[in-house]
Design a protein around this motif. Structure first.
Motif, PDB file in Angstrom:
ATOM      1  N   ASN A 129       0.595  -1.145  -0.055  1.00  0.00           N
ATOM      2  CA  ASN A 129      -0.095   0.024  -0.034  1.00  0.00           C
ATOM      3  C   ASN A 129       0.795   1.231   0.003  1.00  0.00           C
ATOM      4  N   ALA A 130       1.951   1.134   0.233  1.00  0.00           N
ATOM      5  CA  ALA A 130       3.037   2.458   0.316  1.00  0.00           C
ATOM      6  C   ALA A 130       2.944   3.149  -1.110  1.00  0.00           C
ATOM      7  N   PRO A 131       2.985   2.392  -2.430  1.00  0.00           N
ATOM      8  CA  PRO A 131       2.986   3.196  -3.609  1.00  0.00           C
ATOM      9  C   PRO A 131       1.745   4.191  -3.632  1.00  0.00           C
ATOM     10  N   LEU A 132       0.540   3.477  -3.172  1.00  0.00           N
ATOM     11  CA  LEU A 132      -0.726   4.228  -3.323  1.00  0.00           C
ATOM     12  C   LEU A 132      -0.720   5.700  -2.402  1.00  0.00           C
ATOM     13  N   PHE A 133      -0.138   5.547  -1.306  1.00  0.00           N
ATOM     14  CA  PHE A 133       0.211   6.795  -0.563  1.00  0.00           C
ATOM     15  C   PHE A 133       1.313   7.780  -1.096  1.00  0.00           C
ATOM     16  N   LEU A 134       2.694   7.078  -1.677  1.00  0.00           N
ATOM     17  CA  LEU A 134       3.711   7.810  -1.799  1.00  0.00           C
ATOM     18  C   LEU A 134       3.578   8.177  -3.153  1.00  0.00           C
ATOM     19  N   VAL A 135       3.344   7.666  -4.254  1.00  0.00           N
ATOM     20  CA  VAL A 135       3.510   7.890  -5.688  1.00  0.00           C
ATOM     21  C   VAL A 135       2.858   9.259  -5.933  1.00  0.00           C
ATOM     22  N   PRO A 136       1.457   9.216  -5.761  1.00  0.00           N
ATOM     23  CA  PRO A 136       0.708  10.417  -6.158  1.00  0.00           C
ATOM     24  C   PRO A 136       1.110  11.770  -5.298  1.00  0.00           C
ATOM     25  N   LYS A 137       1.535  11.529  -4.080  1.00  0.00           N
ATOM     26  CA  LYS A 137       2.188  12.688  -3.402  1.00  0.00           C
ATOM     27  C   LYS A 137       3.339  12.882  -3.831  1.00  0.00           C
ATOM     28  N   TRP A 138       4.055  12.051  -4.343  1.00  0.00           N
ATOM     29  CA  TRP A 138       5.641  12.421  -5.008  1.00  0.00           C
ATOM     30  C   TRP A 138       5.145  13.275  -6.314  1.00  0.00           C
ATOM     31  N   ALA A 139       4.130  12.778  -6.880  1.00  0.00           N
ATOM     32  CA  ALA A 139       3.857  13.409  -8.329  1.00  0.00           C
ATOM     33  C   ALA A 139       3.400  14.865  -8.143  1.00  0.00           C
ATOM     34  N   LEU A 140       2.769  15.057  -6.954  1.00  0.00           N
ATOM     35  CA  LEU A 140       1.933  16.518  -6.884  1.00  0.00           C
ATOM     36  C   LEU A 140       3.029  17.413  -6.178  1.00  0.00           C
ATOM     37  N   LEU A 141       3.973  16.889  -5.263  1.00  0.00           N
ATOM     38  CA  LEU A 141       5.027  17.774  -4.711  1.00  0.00           C
ATOM     39  C   LEU A 141       6.037  17.821  -5.532  1.00  0.00           C
ATOM     40  N   VAL A 142       6.473  16.971  -5.817  1.00  0.00           N
ATOM     41  CA  VAL A 142       7.873  16.984  -6.646  1.00  0.00           C
ATOM     42  C   VAL A 142       7.789  17.308  -8.048  1.00  0.00           C
ATOM     43  N   LYS A 143       6.884  16.655  -8.863  1.00  0.00           N
ATOM     44  CA  LYS A 143       6.795  17.149 -10.093  1.00  0.00           C
ATOM     45  C   LYS A 143       5.837  17.988 -10.542  1.00  0.00           C
ATOM     46  N   ASN A 144       4.945  18.306  -9.356  1.00  0.00           N
ATOM     47  CA  ASN A 144       4.061  19.568  -9.452  1.00  0.00           C
ATOM     48  C   ASN A 144       3.056  19.369 -10.756  1.00  0.00           C
ATOM     49  N   THR A 145       2.512  17.991 -10.592  1.00  0.00           N
ATOM     50  CA  THR A 145       1.645  17.595 -11.543  1.00  0.00           C
ATOM     51  C   THR A 145       0.055  18.017 -11.132  1.00  0.00           C
ATOM     52  N   THR A 146      -0.737  18.051 -12.074  1.00  0.00           N
ATOM     53  CA  THR A 146      -2.138  18.110 -11.449  1.00  0.00           C
ATOM     54  C   THR A 146      -2.666  16.873 -11.078  1.00  0.00           C
ATOM     55  N   PRO A 147      -3.745  16.978 -10.360  1.00  0.00           N
ATOM     56  CA  PRO A 147      -4.523  15.543  -9.676  1.00  0.00           C
ATOM     57  C   PRO A 147      -4.728  14.533 -10.875  1.00  0.00           C
ATOM     58  N   VAL A 148      -5.060  15.007 -11.991  1.00  0.00           N
ATOM     59  CA  VAL A 148      -5.494  13.780 -12.947  1.00  0.00           C
ATOM     60  C   VAL A 148      -4.104  13.081 -13.318  1.00  0.00           C
ATOM     61  N   THR A 149      -2.889  13.996 -13.514  1.00  0.00           N
ATOM     62  CA  THR A 149      -1.588  13.300 -13.648  1.00  0.00           C
ATOM     63  C   THR A 149      -1.015  12.496 -12.742  1.00  0.00           C
ATOM     64  N   SER A 150      -1.466  12.840 -11.411  1.00  0.00           N
ATOM     65  CA  SER A 150      -1.065  12.107 -10.170  1.00  0.00           C
ATOM     66  C   SER A 150      -1.610  10.975 -10.168  1.00  0.00           C
ATOM     67  N   GLY A 151      -2.788  10.921 -10.567  1.00  0.00           N
ATOM     68  CA  GLY A 151      -3.566   9.642 -10.546  1.00  0.00           C
ATOM     69  C   GLY A 151      -3.142   8.556 -11.512  1.00  0.00           C
ATOM     70  N   LEU A 152      -2.750   9.020 -12.644  1.00  0.00           N
ATOM     71  CA  LEU A 152      -2.199   8.510 -13.743  1.00  0.00           C
ATOM     72  C   LEU A 152      -1.035   7.640 -13.436  1.00  0.00           C
ATOM     73  N   TYR A 153       0.085   8.213 -12.476  1.00  0.00           N
ATOM     74  CA  TYR A 153       1.134   7.877 -12.228  1.00  0.00           C
ATOM     75  C   TYR A 153       1.068   6.334 -11.717  1.00  0.00           C
ATOM     76  N   LEU A 154      -0.225   6.019 -11.064  1.00  0.00           N
ATOM     77  CA  LEU A 154      -0.323   4.860 -10.441  1.00  0.00           C
ATOM     78  C   LEU A 154      -0.773   3.887 -11.383  1.00  0.00           C
ATOM     79  N   LEU A 155      -1.318   4.191 -12.301  1.00  0.00           N
ATOM     80  CA  LEU A 155      -1.863   3.540 -13.418  1.00  0.00           C
ATOM     81  C   LEU A 155      -1.191   2.315 -13.882  1.00  0.00           C
TER      82      LEU A 155
END
Length: 533
Positions: free
Chosen positions: A309-335
């Protein structure tokens, strides 16, 4: 089926594939197609709503300007989910499976409604806690129903199918959640949970047909272990609050954290003593711990819940904070993670039913999780999609191979009447792992980012107010008039803090591999066990 045929199937699966498959197929036919479809619909709905929620906690925290409190949107949910999971199994043995699921769907509806109309973060957290009470029953009872309706041998294939449906729904939930947050409002996600709750309740009433527990209502009430319920809840909540607060709201060596941990452990010891001496039907039958495989599997569930379950918590957070993505893109990172999980659960489920082998699946899956998650420590703000997708595919396949095989390992070693308790305790241990990883990695991240933000503030004191605003609302980093040097340092702080969290995940992955190495194989039965009396 004669005992000799059963022994031949169990002992020599490779030489009895045709007969084993034929008998498993006959047993599956005893469960109606309507019921199987109903179970898949339930799993789809659970996967949809649970992952839609996973991409919104940062946007919600930004909305309330409380990024430092974002974990509580998860923790409030996880605490109630975890605390009530071991209770659902035994309660469903007493009152029946359908009433237990209907109660869970009602709690999901009420909690989602509170979240949808919340105007403060405190109300949001309360709503999430109520929602977690419903989710505890949803996840537990969905897996209990599979054990009720299918033999161990046939269960592998259906677990693979239902988990695959859940994975597809999870993938859709990630995208849908991101789209709704970006183009509508995070509140819409919680409004959508209302019809989902109703659909689950309707499917259960219409399609699930199981024997009802015998006895009058007065007799059933006497069977409920009220004392054990209260003691277990007190112990679990004290420990979980300590894990959630430690290193963030309070230092780990503070009096309140130490007291919560000590009293939580002592209350847990009291619970074990009480369960051993007092109730005739304890919430957690302690004889489950007399079997080596059960003990190993329950501890392994703890590490699996942490790692998977760590990726479900870490990957969207990393995408939003580090890559400064949109919420849509942060979700796609977990696809990639979810799609790989879908493929793996279907294939491994077929493999388990075909061969009767499940231990090797757990071994393979645990190794793939380590191989896929450890390299995440190299991610930074310049990482390309290829490296992120590749790692997540490997980790997602490991997740998919393990998710039902590990649960099946526990169920195989339990008597039929202990099936619900075994399943609920397994799910409980998995949730303990989830909240532990959120607490540990969240603490590592918070300590690192607070230190680095303080350093940036020391270097650029004239921007202290703006840096403090970014600490509470990440979206402001591009909106505020910050010089490039300050902007780069803040992004670097987010990146290094996320890297520290990824590094802290490695010991959990290694521990999972070491634990499952001790599992001994026990043949799968092709005759359905009696699970309700």
């Amino acid at each position: 089926m004669s005992e000799s045929i059963k022994y031949a199937i169990d002992s020599h699966p490779k030489h009895s594939i045709v007969e084993a498959d034929a008998n498993a197929g006959l047993l599956e036919q005893e469960t109606s197609v309507l019921t199987g479809i109903g179970l898949c619909i339930i799993m789809f709905m659970i996967g949809l709503y649970s992952t839609m929620d996973s991409v919104v906690f940062i946007p919600i925290a930004n909305h309330f300007n409380a990024l430092s409190q974002a974990e509580w949107i998860i923790n409030g949910y996880l605490i109630t989910t975890t605390a009530f999971q071991p209770i659902y199994g035994k309660i469903s043995d007493i009152v029946g499976r359908v009433p237990a699921i209907l109660f869970a769907s009602t709690m999901l509806l009420i909690g989602s409604l509170v979240c949808a109309i919340s105007q403060t973060l405190a109300v949001m957290i309360i709503g999430r806690a109520i929602q977690g009470l419903g989710t505890a029953g949803m996840f537990t009872m969905a897996n209990v129903l599979v054990a009720d309706l299918y033999s161990e041998r046939a269960r592998g294939k259906f677990m693979g199918l239902s988990s695959g449906v859940w994975s597809l729904a999870s993938s859709g939930g990630l995208v849908l959640g991101g789209v709704l947050v970006q183009f509508a409002s995070w509140r819409v996600i919680f409004w959508l949970n209302l019809p989902i709750s109703v659909i689950i309740a309707a499917v259960v009433i219409y399609s699930i047909r199981l024997p009802k527990p015998s006895g009058t209502m007065r007799y059933k009430i006497k069977r409920v272990d009220f004392g054990g319920t209260v003691i277990s809840l007190l112990s679990i909540v004290l420990i979980l609050l300590a894990l959630a607060w430690g290193g963030r709201e309070y230092p780990w060596n503070s009096a309140i954290i130490i007291c919560f941990l000590v009293f939580g452990v002592l209350t847990g010891a009291l619970f074990i003593f009480y369960e051993h001496r007092v109730p005739t039907e304890p919430i957690i039958p302690l004889h489950l711990l007399h079997t080596r495989n059960n003990v190993i599997t329950l501890i392994a569930q703890l590490f699996f819940g942490s790692v998977a379950n760590a990726p479900l918590f870490l990957v969207p957070k990393w995408a939003l904070l580090v890559k400064n993505t949109t919420p849509v893109t942060s979700g796609l990172y977990l696809l990639p993670y979810n799609l790989a999980e879908f493929a793996a659960v279907v294939v491994s489920g077929w493999w388990v039913t075909r061969t009767g082998r499940y231990r090797e699946c757990v071994w393979l899956g645990s190794t793939m999780l380590l191989v896929g998650l450890t390299p995440l420590i190299v991610l930074d703000q310049n990482s390309g999609l290829g490296i992120i997708i590749g790692f997540q595919i490997v980790a997602g396949m490991g997740f998919g191979v393990c998710i039902h095989s590990l649960l099946l390992t526990a169920q195989v070693n339990a008597d039929g009447l202990d099936s619900a308790s075994t399943t609920s305790v397994s799910m409980f241990m998995r949730s303990i792992g989830s909240i532990t990883i959120v607490a540990v990695l969240g603490s590592v991240y918070s300590n690192k980012v607070n230190y680095m933000f303080a350093e940036v503030t020391r270097l650029y004191p004239e921007y202290a107010d703006k840096i403090a605003l970014v600490a509470e609302n990440q979206t402001l980093i591009r909106k505020l008039d910050l010089p490039p040097a300050v902007y780069d340092l803040l992004v670097d702080a987010f990146m290094r803090s996320m890297r520290a969290a990824f590094i802290a995940l490695i010991p959990f992955s290694v521990s999972f591999i070491l634990m499952v190495a001790g599992i001994k194989h026990k043949p799968l039965q092709v005759i359905k066990k009696t699970t309700i009396k």
